[in-house]
Design an enzyme around this catalytic site. Structure first.
Site, PDB file in Angstrom:
ATOM      1  N   HIS A  30       2.440   4.265   7.506  1.00 43.80           N
ATOM      2  CA  HIS A  30       2.669   2.990   6.774  1.00 43.80           C
ATOM      3  C   HIS A  30       4.078   3.005   6.202  1.00 43.80           C
ATOM      4  CE1 HIS A  30       0.990  -0.322   3.985  1.00 43.80           C
ATOM      5  NE2 HIS A  30       2.302  -0.294   3.826  1.00 43.80           N
ATOM      6  N   HIS A  32       7.746   0.563   5.495  1.00 43.60           N
ATOM      7  CA  HIS A  32       8.532  -0.685   5.528  1.00 43.60           C
ATOM      8  C   HIS A  32       9.980  -0.291   5.786  1.00 43.60           C
ATOM      9  CE1 HIS A  32       5.277  -3.158   3.773  1.00 43.60           C
ATOM     10  NE2 HIS A  32       4.946  -2.025   3.169  1.00 43.60           N
ATOM     11  N   LYS A 116      -1.905  -5.916  11.225  1.00 46.44           N
ATOM     12  CA  LYS A 116      -1.955  -5.788   9.762  1.00 46.44           C
ATOM     13  C   LYS A 116      -2.510  -7.061   9.135  1.00 46.44           C
ATOM     14  CE  LYS A 116      -1.100  -4.078   5.680  1.00 46.44           C
ATOM     15  NZ  LYS A 116       0.094  -3.574   5.037  1.00 46.44           N
ATOM     16  N   HIS A 153      -4.390  -4.578   3.845  1.00 43.73           N
ATOM     17  CA  HIS A 153      -3.936  -4.551   2.446  1.00 43.73           C
ATOM     18  C   HIS A 153      -5.120  -5.063   1.632  1.00 43.73           C
ATOM     19  CE1 HIS A 153      -0.822  -4.804  -0.808  1.00 43.73           C
ATOM     20  NE2 HIS A 153      -1.850  -5.437  -1.338  1.00 43.73           N
ATOM     21  N   HIS A 191      -2.891   2.346   1.582  1.00 40.79           N
ATOM     22  CA  HIS A 191      -2.566   2.719   0.201  1.00 40.79           C
ATOM     23  C   HIS A 191      -3.758   2.607  -0.756  1.00 40.79           C
ATOM     24  CE1 HIS A 191      -1.904  -1.566   0.438  1.00 40.79           C
ATOM     25  NE2 HIS A 191      -0.687  -1.461   0.925  1.00 40.79           N
ATOM     26  N   ASP A 264       3.960   4.065   2.411  1.00 38.88           N
ATOM     27  CA  ASP A 264       4.231   2.718   1.894  1.00 38.88           C
ATOM     28  C   ASP A 264       5.618   2.654   1.258  1.00 38.88           C
ATOM     29  OD1 ASP A 264       3.820   0.025   1.399  1.00 38.88           O
ATOM     30  OD2 ASP A 264       2.751   0.371  -0.492  1.00 38.88           O
TER      31      ASP A 264
HETATM   32  C1  NCD Z   1       5.400  -3.829  -0.020  1.00 41.84           C
HETATM   33  C2  NCD Z   1       6.749  -4.456   0.331  1.00 41.84           C
HETATM   34  O1  NCD Z   1       7.634  -4.473  -0.522  1.00 41.84           O
HETATM   35  O2  NCD Z   1       6.914  -4.890   1.478  1.00 41.84           O
HETATM   36  N1  NCD Z   1       5.300  -3.708  -1.447  1.00 41.84           N
HETATM   37  C3  NCD Z   1       4.493  -2.873  -2.134  1.00 41.84           C
HETATM   38  O3  NCD Z   1       4.449  -2.979  -3.347  1.00 41.84           O
HETATM   39  N2  NCD Z   1       3.788  -1.943  -1.544  1.00 41.84           N
HETATM   40  C4  NCD Z   1       4.284  -4.618   0.567  1.00 41.84           C
HETATM   41  C5  NCD Z   1       2.969  -3.903   0.519  1.00 41.84           C
HETATM   42  O4  NCD Z   1       2.726  -2.967   1.281  1.00 41.84           O
HETATM   43  O5  NCD Z   1       2.129  -4.261  -0.310  1.00 41.84           O
HETATM   44 ZN    ZN Z   2       3.141  -1.533   2.438  1.00 46.12          ZN
END
Ligand code: NCD
Ligand code: ZN
Length: 364
Positions: A30, A32, A116, A153, A191, A264
């Site tokens: 996971h 970003h 997702k 999520h 998460h 995450d």
């Molecule tokens: C994530 C993001 O910033 O893209 N933010 C977070 O607080 N984890 C999105 C997500 O996974 O919820």
């Molecule tokens: Zn995330």
């Protein structure tokens, strides 16, 4: 491959010996990675630690189509540091308009690794998400049939629900019914932040799994207010009470095949964190493995670290285990407090602190 330039702020003394732990190369299920200058700035940290990453699709606009995912994958590959073999695994952002045919096409082409599900409005860039999960049934049935994992999520979106209860409410109202409706669907609850969700994953062993972030293993909800408001620790789902943190640590170190790494890591520019309305997301990617291994050491469970980091996730996704190894060294390191992105920067989770573990050699 050397990674010392990124990570090694505390120099090693000549001939100094330290305890080491060598494991199969891990994956991040996971992550970003964002795009553009941010992608370029953060990817080296993930690529230095992980062989593969499940890349979240919540860009602006979101990655909903096969061609957009292929183009994004190409941008990630082009942004890798020289010599990196990091492999991005792409995900499809589900919306009310997602068609089962597009899901199956991308999966069969080897573009999508998973899809997702963001409940509409649940988190950063989730406003195109799904408004009625029951109506997603044709898509989920198709995924079930072709063996494509669903990543969730898991937070309720009703603004009247207390933010600390949103995961629990979602699990009761949406997740349990979904698991009942789609008994053959592989589902990852992303998460995980509560003891109850840990129990829910265990109760659906084999078809449900949970990812656990490094930050939820070391902070609780009080950490968010330690000495004042801490915007860089704010993410969604928000950290919960201490008893939940303890339950997450026990789940992670259990060796149980249903729990694995999902950092995450969610970088946001400092300006959008230190703002009137702070964005949700912690940039955990630069100190992830060092944090996880520290937790396993503190819990006396280093013998189970490889399962959590490099075996359970691949097995759940039905992917081969990585061949190479990474060595972790019990030797202090300090990572920069922030990483530059153009003229701005991103604050690093545990950046600037002396961490007891360092990353050592990676053997492909
Ligand atoms: C994530 C993001 O910033 O893209 N933010 C977070 O607080 N984890 C999105 C997500 O996974 O919820
Ligand atoms: Zn995330």
């Amino acid at each position: 491959m050397t990674i010392s330039s990124l990570f090694d702020a505390v120099p090693r003394k000549d001939g100094e010996a330290c305890a080491t732990l060598t494991i199969r190369r891990p994956d991040d299920w996971h992550v970003h990675l964002r795009d553009g200058a941010m992608l370029k700035a953060v990817l080296p940290f993930t690529a230095a630690q992980f062989r593969r990453g499940i890349v979240m699709p919540n860009l602006v606009p979101p990655i909903t189509g096969v061609e957009a995912a292929e183009a994004y994958r190409a941008r990630i590959l082009a942004a890798r540091p020289d010599g990196s073999d990091f492999t991005p695994l792409m995900t499809c952002y589900l919306t009310d308009a997602t068609r089962p045919e597009e899901i199956e096409r991308g999966f069969r082409m080897g573009v999508w690794a998973a899809a997702k599900l963001y409940p509409a409005g649940a988190t950063t860039n989730a406003h195109h998400g799904v408004t009625d999960i029951a109506k997603l049934a044709p898509v989920l049935e198709r995924m079930e049939r072709i063996g494509m994992p669903l990543l969730v999520h898991g937070e309720a979106t009703d603004p009247a629900v207390d933010i600390f209860d949103r995961e629990a409410v979602f699990m009761e109202q949406e997740m349990l019914p979904l698991l009942k409706r789609h008994q053959g669907l592989k589902t990852v609850i992303e998460h995980v932040t509560t003891a109850e969700t840990v129990a829910l994953v265990r109760a659906h062993a084999g078809r449900a799994a949970g990812t656990i972030t490094p930050h939820h293993l070391v902070i609780n909800r009080t950490s968010l207010f330690q000495g004042g408001l801490r915007p860089h620790l704010y993410c969604l789902p928000v950290a919960k009470r201490e008893r939940h943190r303890q339950a997450l640590r026990q789940a992670a170190i259990s060796g149980d095949g249903n729990f694995f790494i999902g950092t995450d890591t969610a970088p946001h520019l400092r300006g959008t964190k230190q703002a009137e309305c702070c964005s949700a997301g912690v940039f955990a990617g630069a100190t992830a493995l060092q944090t996880y291994v520290q937790v396993f050491e503190e819990e006396g469970a280093l013998d189970r670290f490889e399962a959590f980091a490099a075996v359970n996730g691949a097995r759940f996704y039905g992917l081969p285990l990585n061949e190479g190894t990474i060595t972790l060294e019990k030797r202090p390191c300090r990572i920069a407090a922030a990483v530059a992105v153009g003229a701005e920067d991103v604050v690093v989770f545990r950046g600037g602190e002396e961490l007891p573990w360092s990353l050592g050699e990676v053997r492909p």
